[in-house]
Motif scaffolding. Structure first.
Motif, PDB file in Angstrom:
ATOM      1  N   LEU A   1      36.117  41.796  82.064  1.00 46.11           N
ATOM      2  CA  LEU A   1      35.835  42.163  80.845  1.00 46.11           C
ATOM      3  C   LEU A   1      36.556  41.275  79.862  1.00 46.11           C
ATOM      4  O   LEU A   1      37.765  40.733  80.251  1.00 46.11           O
ATOM      5  N   ASP A   2      36.193  41.008  78.798  1.00 43.98           N
ATOM      6  CA  ASP A   2      37.111  40.420  77.400  1.00 43.98           C
ATOM      7  C   ASP A   2      36.518  41.260  76.287  1.00 43.98           C
ATOM      8  O   ASP A   2      35.379  41.057  76.014  1.00 43.98           O
TER       9      ASP A   2
ATOM     10  N   GLU B   1      35.018  29.407  84.185  1.00 39.13           N
ATOM     11  CA  GLU B   1      35.782  29.814  82.941  1.00 39.13           C
ATOM     12  C   GLU B   1      36.260  31.223  83.160  1.00 39.13           C
ATOM     13  O   GLU B   1      37.334  31.233  82.344  1.00 39.13           O
ATOM     14  N   VAL B   2      35.934  31.836  84.052  1.00 37.87           N
ATOM     15  CA  VAL B   2      36.547  32.986  84.504  1.00 37.87           C
ATOM     16  C   VAL B   2      38.015  32.601  85.171  1.00 37.87           C
ATOM     17  O   VAL B   2      39.230  32.994  84.762  1.00 37.87           O
TER      18      VAL B   2
ATOM     19  N   LEU C   1      31.940  39.864  80.458  1.00 42.63           N
ATOM     20  CA  LEU C   1      31.947  38.381  80.387  1.00 42.63           C
ATOM     21  C   LEU C   1      31.197  38.047  81.446  1.00 42.63           C
ATOM     22  O   LEU C   1      30.316  37.096  81.664  1.00 42.63           O
ATOM     23  N   ALA C   2      31.458  38.762  82.800  1.00 44.80           N
ATOM     24  CA  ALA C   2      30.766  38.103  83.904  1.00 44.80           C
ATOM     25  C   ALA C   2      30.895  39.266  84.932  1.00 44.80           C
ATOM     26  O   ALA C   2      31.862  40.294  85.048  1.00 44.80           O
TER      27      ALA C   2
ATOM     28  N   VAL D   1      37.665  45.509  88.682  1.00 41.37           N
ATOM     29  CA  VAL D   1      37.560  45.269  87.051  1.00 41.37           C
ATOM     30  C   VAL D   1      38.752  44.404  86.571  1.00 41.37           C
ATOM     31  O   VAL D   1      39.950  44.801  86.847  1.00 41.37           O
ATOM     32  N   ILE D   2      38.407  43.223  86.265  1.00 42.34           N
ATOM     33  CA  ILE D   2      39.528  42.190  85.780  1.00 42.34           C
ATOM     34  C   ILE D   2      39.426  41.949  84.426  1.00 42.34           C
ATOM     35  O   ILE D   2      38.415  42.288  83.823  1.00 42.34           O
ATOM     36  N   GLY D   3      40.604  41.414  83.717  1.00 42.10           N
ATOM     37  CA  GLY D   3      40.302  40.879  82.472  1.00 42.10           C
ATOM     38  C   GLY D   3      41.772  40.881  81.909  1.00 42.10           C
ATOM     39  O   GLY D   3      42.715  41.520  82.491  1.00 42.10           O
TER      40      GLY D   3
END
Lengths: 288, 243
Positions: B216-217, B235-236, B222-223, B34-36
């Motif tokens: 996540l955003d 975009e990421v 988000l993706a 999980v990134i963001g």
């Protein structure tokens, strides 16, 4: 000799109180200031039963424990909503309520007049009105309380208590409903305090509400902080230190006009120095 | 089969949505990263799944069992365990006791009369050897270095033998040797069929480990998808990875 036996009995009662409170404060991290209330419930139960109903000492101890378990269950449930400083303040409130009950329920407790004429136990023909015999009896009960406490802290249950003290939220995630553990240790500690209370009432033969104030709870707390949190031997040592110190200071030779004040001053100074240079207490393993 | 699914999960704090109508699914036996950016709701997501903060609405489905309200002490019953972003050990307890305590009976009477079996002690030894802390077994947790503390925390999670592991930044601040141990532990989990959800910022590690990436955003999805695919989206890369 009688004087030494007197001190030894007081020490034993306070060691029992210290050991039992250490389970709650030192091992579980619940800063309880309501221990004198449970001590008082045990004292009053024995005092009332022995003076008004003719019940023997030992059944009165059992009933004192049962009443204290009920009270501590209810108080523990409410206190479980609080943490840290708020827990201390909440427990302070319960001690104040207990004191008010002891003081104002005059039909039962005789209020500020207190209850005189509390008899000493008798068992298998042994007369415990002899102070030496009484000391042996109360020492035996201290031994039982100490061994039970040692069993608890060395068990897996004791390990969970320590983890609650360290990080309650973290241990919950590993599947422990900490409410049950906190309630259990709080009730066990309260029950042990009730035993101490029964012996105190029987030994002194007179009790009144002034023996169960918030200051008494603070005194028991000081015993365990001084002796060492999360160390049972520390609680015994703390009780020995705090019971004997004022007596030793009697012999220092202060002028009689200021002796009492000087004793208080030296007593306070020693406590401050210990807290400055040995904050974990004499034998403590855990720092607040 | 999905090990973990969340549907329309919502959590807000004083009107600010930390997790906003989030739905996603993590396949069993995979590593999901999980990134963001900071504040995107990653840790809140783990806190919701592990019952640390209550869910406002939505449902979490773990190994096919749905839950709308999760109590922290029920989390292991769902087959989940976790680590924390800020290491949370039982500091004034020994390394061994930090592991042994999670192997204890969960009920009061059981714990009171329990004697730890050789099986439990063997399990502690295995875990501590795996994370390289056997030599430190008698030390207090508070005396360990930061990296050792992180390894002890993952060791504590491994000892639970759960089905789903939620790891919040497990690699942050680790020296190379310790990083190797941690990476090996995470790979071993996948190899043994466990599911790992990890929050991580190190893109090289995510590329190496993650089968699935969730971006996540502001609490929203988000993706998501296979790591190569998601991490190659412009975009990421631009908005969240600074690459």
């Amino acid at each position: 000799m009688e004087y030494l036996i007197h001190l030894a009995i007081l020490f034993t009662v306070y060691a029992m109180l210290g050991v039992s409170l250490n389970l709650v404060v030192g091992y579980t991290g619940l800063l309880s200031l309501t221990h004198a209330a449970f001590y008082g419930i045990g004292s009053y139960t024995t005092a009332i039963l022995l003076t008004q109903s003719g019940v023997d000492f030992f059944p009165s101890v059992v009933l004192g424990i049962i009443l204290t378990l009920i009270a501590s269950f209810l108080i523990g449930l409410v206190l479980s909503k609080f943490r840290d400083d708020y827990y201390a303040l909440g427990s302070f409130g319960f001690n104040a309520i207990a004191f008010a009950v002891f003081l104002n329920w005059q039909n039962l407790t005789r209020g500020p007049l207190g209850i005189p004429g509390i008899s000493k136990p008798e068992l298998f023909g042994i007369d415990f009105s002899n102070n030496f015999n009484f000391l042996m009896l109360v020492l035996a009960f201290l031994g039982l309380v100490y061994l039970a406490s040692r069993f608890i802290v060395n068990s897996s249950f004791g390990r969970v208590l320590k983890s609650i003290r360290e990080d309650e939220e973290a241990i919950q995630v590993f599947g422990y409903n900490t409410l049950y553990f906190k309630l259990a240790v709080f009730m066990i500690g309260a029950g042990m305090a009730a035993i101490a209370g029964s012996f105190f009432a029987s030994y002194i033969t007179f009790i009144d509400p002034s023996g169960f104030t918030l200051m008494e709870s603070v005194f028991i707390l000081v015993i365990i902080i001084l002796g060492g949190l999360a160390n049972l031997r520390g609680s015994v040592l703390g009780a020995l230190f705090l019971i004997l110190l004022p007596e030793i200071l009697r012999f220092v030779g202060f002028p009689s006009s200021v002796a009492a004040q000087m004793r208080q001053l030296v007593y306070g100074l020693i406590l401050i120095l210990l807290m400055l240079y040995r904050p974990q207490g004499l034998l403590g393993e855990y720092k607040i | 089969m999905n090990a973990l699914e969340i549907k329309k999960l919502v959590k807000h704090f004083d009107g600010v949505y930390a997790v906003d109508n989030l739905s996603l699914a993590i396949e069993k036996g995979k590593i999901a990263a999980v990134i963001g950016p900071n504040g995107s709701g990653k840790t809140t997501l783990i806190n919701l799944i592990s019952g640390i903060v209550p869910i406002d609405s939505g449902v979490v489905i773990i190994n096919g069992v749905g839950a709308r309200a999760i109590k922290p002490y029920n989390v292991p019953a769902y087959g989940i365990t976790r680590t924390f972003q800020e290491v949370r050990l039982f500091n004034q307890m020994t390394v061994i006791d930090n592991i042994l305590v999670v192997l204890t009976e969960r009920n009061v009477f059981g714990a009171l009369f329990e004697k730890h079996s050789a099986h439990h002690l063997k399990r502690v030894e295995e875990v501590l050897i795996k994370v390289g802390l056997w030599e430190k077994r008698s030390a207090l947790a508070q005396s360990l270095s930061y990296g050792q503390r992180k390894l002890l925390e993952i060791g504590r999670a491994l000892a639970m033998d759960s089905e789903v592991f939620l790891l919040d930044e497990p690699f942050a601040g680790l020296f190379p040797e310790m990083l190797k141990i941690m990476v090996a532990a995470v790979k071993d989990l996948r190899a043994s069929g466990k599911t790992v959800v990890l929050i991580e910022h190190n893109m090289d590690l995510i590329r190496e480990l993650a089968d699935h990436v969730v971006v996540l955003d502001s609490g929203k999805l988000l993706a998501e998808g296979k790591s190569e695919e998601v991490l190659s989206r412009p975009e990421v890369m631009e908005a969240y990875l600074g690459e």
